[in-house]
Motif scaffolding. Structure first.
Motif, short mmCIF file in Angstrom:
data_model
loop_
_atom_site.label_atom_id
_atom_site.label_comp_id
_atom_site.label_asym_id
_atom_site.label_seq_id
_atom_site.Cartn_x
_atom_site.Cartn_y
_atom_site.Cartn_z
N VAL A 175 51.37 27.87 77.86
CA VAL A 175 52.00 28.23 76.58
C VAL A 175 53.27 27.40 76.38
CG1 VAL A 175 53.07 30.12 75.29
CG2 VAL A 175 51.00 30.54 76.62
N LYS A 176 54.02 27.19 77.44
CA LYS A 176 55.22 26.34 77.34
C LYS A 176 54.85 24.93 76.87
CE LYS A 176 58.91 24.32 80.16
NZ LYS A 176 59.48 24.23 81.52
N ASP A 177 53.72 24.44 77.33
CA ASP A 177 53.29 23.08 76.99
C ASP A 177 52.92 22.96 75.52
OD1 ASP A 177 52.51 20.39 77.49
OD2 ASP A 177 50.42 21.04 77.72
N LEU A 178 52.38 24.04 74.94
CA LEU A 178 51.81 23.94 73.60
C LEU A 178 52.63 24.60 72.50
CD1 LEU A 178 48.05 24.60 74.47
CD2 LEU A 178 49.17 22.40 74.04
N TYR A 179 53.44 25.60 72.85
CA TYR A 179 54.13 26.38 71.82
C TYR A 179 55.64 26.24 71.96
CZ TYR A 179 50.08 28.89 69.94
OH TYR A 179 48.92 29.22 69.31
N SER A 180 56.35 26.22 70.80
CA SER A 180 57.80 26.05 70.85
C SER A 180 58.54 26.86 69.78
CB SER A 180 58.16 24.56 70.67
OG SER A 180 57.66 24.08 69.41
N SER A 181 57.81 27.61 68.96
CA SER A 181 58.44 28.32 67.86
C SER A 181 58.03 29.78 67.83
CB SER A 181 58.05 27.67 66.52
OG SER A 181 58.44 28.48 65.43
N TYR A 182 58.92 30.62 67.29
CA TYR A 182 58.60 32.04 67.13
C TYR A 182 57.39 32.22 66.21
CZ TYR A 182 60.53 32.10 62.38
OH TYR A 182 60.76 31.88 61.04
N ASP B 140 55.46 37.42 73.57
CA ASP B 140 56.15 37.92 72.38
C ASP B 140 57.60 37.46 72.41
OD1 ASP B 140 54.44 40.10 70.81
OD2 ASP B 140 53.96 40.30 72.94
N LEU B 141 58.20 37.49 71.24
CA LEU B 141 59.61 37.11 71.14
C LEU B 141 60.52 38.28 71.49
CD1 LEU B 141 61.50 34.76 70.31
CD2 LEU B 141 61.57 35.77 68.02
N LEU C 228 60.20 29.77 84.68
CA LEU C 228 59.52 28.54 84.29
C LEU C 228 60.02 27.99 82.96
CD1 LEU C 228 55.96 29.75 85.35
CD2 LEU C 228 57.39 28.08 86.55
N ASP C 229 61.11 28.57 82.46
CA ASP C 229 61.81 28.08 81.27
C ASP C 229 60.89 28.04 80.05
OD1 ASP C 229 64.17 27.25 80.05
OD2 ASP C 229 63.63 25.14 80.20
N LEU C 230 60.18 29.13 79.82
CA LEU C 230 59.37 29.27 78.61
C LEU C 230 60.25 29.84 77.50
CD1 LEU C 230 56.86 29.35 76.85
CD2 LEU C 230 56.19 31.48 77.99
N ARG C 231 60.64 29.01 76.59
CA ARG C 231 61.51 29.40 75.48
C ARG C 231 60.91 28.91 74.17
NH1 ARG C 231 66.89 30.26 77.57
NH2 ARG C 231 66.94 29.80 79.81
N VAL C 232 61.25 29.63 73.10
CA VAL C 232 60.88 29.18 71.76
C VAL C 232 62.10 29.31 70.86
CG1 VAL C 232 58.44 29.81 72.00
CG2 VAL C 232 60.07 31.48 71.07
N LEU C 233 62.07 28.59 69.76
CA LEU C 233 63.14 28.71 68.78
C LEU C 233 62.91 29.96 67.93
CD1 LEU C 233 63.42 25.01 67.55
CD2 LEU C 233 64.98 26.22 69.10
N ASP C 234 63.97 30.78 67.77
CA ASP C 234 63.84 31.97 66.92
C ASP C 234 64.12 31.60 65.46
OD1 ASP C 234 66.60 31.80 66.61
OD2 ASP C 234 67.04 33.52 67.88
N GLU C 235 64.19 32.62 64.60
CA GLU C 235 64.37 32.38 63.17
C GLU C 235 65.69 31.66 62.86
OE1 GLU C 235 63.72 36.59 62.34
OE2 GLU C 235 62.24 35.96 60.84
N ASN C 236 66.66 31.79 63.76
CA ASN C 236 67.96 31.16 63.57
C ASN C 236 68.08 29.81 64.26
OD1 ASN C 236 68.97 33.44 62.09
ND2 ASN C 236 69.16 34.51 64.06
N LYS D 87 67.69 29.27 67.45
CA LYS D 87 68.24 29.40 68.79
C LYS D 87 67.10 29.57 69.80
CE LYS D 87 72.71 31.38 67.49
NZ LYS D 87 73.65 32.52 67.68
N GLN D 88 67.31 29.04 70.99
CA GLN D 88 66.31 29.15 72.06
C GLN D 88 66.29 30.58 72.61
OE1 GLN D 88 64.22 26.92 73.46
NE2 GLN D 88 64.86 25.00 72.48
N GLN D 89 65.11 31.15 72.67
CA GLN D 89 64.94 32.50 73.21
C GLN D 89 63.86 32.49 74.29
OE1 GLN D 89 66.78 35.05 72.51
NE2 GLN D 89 67.80 34.40 70.62
N VAL D 90 64.14 33.18 75.40
CA VAL D 90 63.14 33.32 76.46
C VAL D 90 62.07 34.29 75.99
CG1 VAL D 90 62.71 34.04 78.84
CG2 VAL D 90 64.84 32.85 78.26
N VAL D 91 60.83 33.90 76.15
CA VAL D 91 59.69 34.72 75.72
C VAL D 91 59.52 35.90 76.68
CG1 VAL D 91 57.17 34.70 75.48
CG2 VAL D 91 58.55 32.81 74.57
N THR D 92 59.06 37.03 76.16
CA THR D 92 58.76 38.18 77.01
C THR D 92 57.24 38.33 77.13
OG1 THR D 92 59.17 40.53 77.40
CG2 THR D 92 58.85 39.86 75.11
#
Length: 596
Positions: free
Chosen positions: A116-123, A162-163, A448-456, A458-463
């Motif tokens: 998922v880290k490899d393919l996804y980067s956004s909320y 999930d975010l 494993l540093d799986l983060r995505v950009l939130d609506e603002n 900003k980098q958020q760690v995925v849950t």
């Protein structure tokens, strides 16, 4: 049957301990390749495919998408989360020709996360649920019970991403609901219990247990609806007791008291107390444990529990994971002469033995850590070891005379204990784990540093959530729960064939009629196993049909001269004669009704 790759056995395999193991081997579903490792034969694969199909349908219905990972995986992702070490000897480790470390995956959290880290980067990419049905490997020290506890097994594992925590709650509930549908469709009895997370980690965990006397898991339930794996049961903590008027502690000679019972007898005979007799529940038993860290480092821990209860190693292993836990050996005692075997008291342990001003874990801390059962609250009075051979201390009062480094759920849970939520006395039962769901939270995503950009932006760690089903274990339990003295009795939704058609006798007309029936049934969408073996006796054919366990057995034989065939229902043992001309339609209807 004349061409089916099958040999049934009349004798039970020597290593079979439970019915499912015995019958799956005898009926030609599986064959042992090595301890805890089995080959799947055509009949077994048919049942396995049907179990997997039900799992897939409900995973897809819950919004999951199927992927498939390798079983052979590199060390690095597991090292990043600490589980390469935490798993200790429980996993198969492999070194390739270039010296690279690999493992046969026991579970796949890390690689799901990295994908998922490899393919996804956004909320906008979330929520996401992906799953696989894959072979897993664990180096079981004592594989047993056939498919119920093996070294190689098939699991469905799914993961939600999930975010927010609220999103995780929704994903968790969707998977939980899917599990209920899966086990209902399989026809497996189950209970849902609160569980511990163990090496998986996370904030919430529930197990789906199938009740059975052969189960390795003990769980509890109360009249008011509380249910939990015994490892997750928490002890209701009594209120502290005012010790203002408690007698002073005093040390007494207690010769010839090798057991709690002999100690209690001596206490009542030689040192009675005025308010009530001493009982085993008034003694404080200090249990010495040896802990082995995943790194291999060995240390000692002492836990104090009421003397009327035994230490529960399963609960201790859960509480102290990822350390291995065992009773201390003579060699351990030899390295700690302050522990007087049989007469250990709090005076030699924890805060009592720690130098003034030295905190637990400091470099100068040479004291053995000491943890107490939650029942041992301030003001409770005890008989316990005086750290000298043949001597015990009486009226030793918790809080006044000794303290500990903390508490631990170490003592056995017994029937009649109060439920933690006040819903009544506990009842104990046994079961086999068939599903386990976790709210992992951000443990693996952070590691494993799986983060995505939130609506603002900003980098958020995925849950994350993790959800597993034992596919081969579920199949084994279906066999365990559906058999009789003759053989297997599969529920129709997973049976390898819906109808076992048997042609008996030597008359060619019988075989011609049976073959025609087989064609008509298949044309009607019925799955048929046709026993067309010409030189096999009717008795052997009937034994094989009953052993293999299709829901319906259709017999073409001597009744054919009167225009009838016999339909037997495997689950009930009932039978009825059917006109041969109507047999295919009648049986097809019975199959449809059973599947409805």
């Amino acid at each position: 049957m004349s061409t089916l790759f099958l040999r049934t056995l009349r004798e039970d395999p020597a290593d079979a301990e439970v019915a499912s193991h015995r019958l799956l081997v005898r009926a030609g579903y599986i064959r042992r390749a090595a301890p805890g490792i089995y080959s799947w034969l055509p009949l077994g694969l048919k049942v396995l495919a049907k179990v997997e199909a039900i799992v897939r349908e409900e995973m897809d219905r819950a919004g999951g998408q199927e992927v498939h990972f390798p079983a052979l995986l590199p060390k690095e992702p597991y090292e990043a989360t600490g589980r390469w070490t935490e798993y200790g000897p429980g996993i198969f480790r492999v070194v390739d020709r270039k010296g690279g470390d690999y493992l046969l995956a026991p579970t796949h959290e890390e690689v799901f996360t990295l994908l998922v880290k490899d393919l996804y980067s956004s909320y906008k990419d979330l929520p996401l649920t992906i799953y696989q049905i894959q072979t897993k490997y664990r180096d079981e020290a004592r594989p047993r019970a056939g498919l119920l506890r093996g070294r190689e097994f098939i699991m469905k594992d799914s993961y939600s991403f999930d975010l927010t925590d609220e999103g995780l709650d929704e994903s968790y509930q969707a998977q939980r609901d899917a599990y209920v549908r899966i086990f209902d469709r399989l026809g497996l009895e189950y209970v849902i219990v609160t569980a511990t997370s163990g090496a998986m980690g996370g904030s919430k965990s529930e197990e789906f247990l199938s009740p059975t006397e052969i189960g390795e898991d003990t769980y509890v339930r109360s009249p008011g609806g509380y249910s939990a794996n015994v490892e997750a049961v928490t002890t209701p903590v009594p209120a502290p007791i005012d010790w203002t008027d408690a007698p002073a502690a005093h040390v007494e000679d207690t010769p010839d008291t090798p057991t709690i019972a002999t100690l209690v007898d001596l206490a009542n005979a030689s040192h009675p107390r005025p308010d009530s007799p001493w009982t085993a529940a008034d003694t404080l038993k200090n249990v010495v444990l040896a802990l082995t860290a995943p790194s291999g480092e060995r240390s000692i821990l002492v836990v104090g529990i009421p003397g009327d209860r035994d230490a529960d190693m399963t609960r201790l292993e859960a509480a102290l994971a990822p350390h291995g836990v065992e009773a201390a050996t003579d060699e351990d005692f030899a390295r700690h002469p302050e522990l007087v075997k049989g007469y250990i008291g709090p005076g030699a342990l924890g805060p009592q033995a720690r130098p003034a001003g030295v905190a637990r874990g400091d470099e100068a801390d040479g004291a053995i850590p000491y943890l107490l059962d939650p029942r041992i609250v301030p003001g409770t009075r005890w008989i316990t070891g005086a750290d000298a051979p043949g001597r015990h201390v009486f009226e030793l009062t918790a809080g006044r005379d000794f303290i500990a480094d903390g508490t631990i759920e170490a003592a056995e849970v017994r029937a009649g204990d109060p439920a933690p939520d006040g819903s009544g006395p506990l009842e104990l039962a046994r079961g086999v784990e068939i599903g386990h769901i976790f709210q992992l939270g951000r443990k693996y995503a952070a590691a494993l540093d799986l983060r995505v950009l939130d609506e603002n932006g900003k980098q958020q760690v995925v849950t994350m959530g993790s959800y597993g089903i034992g596919v081969t274990r579920s199949l084994a339990l279906l066999a365990e729960n559906n058999n009789d003295e003759l053989g297997l009795r599969w529920p129709i939704q997973v049976a390898p064939y819906q109808v076992h058609l048997v042609a008996t006798g030597k008359d060619q007309a019988v075989f011609d009629a049976a073959e025609a029936l087989a064609g008509d049934l298949e044309a009607a969408g019925v799955e048929v196993c046709y026993d067309d073996r010409p030189k096999v006796s009717p008795g052997v054919k009937f034994k094989d049909a009953e052993l293999i366990g299709a829901p319906f057995i259709l017999v073409v034989g001597r009744g054919l001269v009167d225009g009838t065939v016999e339909l037997k229902t495997r689950a009930t043992g009932g039978s009825e004669a059917l006109p041969v001309d109507d047999a295919a339609a009648t049986v097809a209807r019975a199959v449809r009704e059973a599947l409805a």
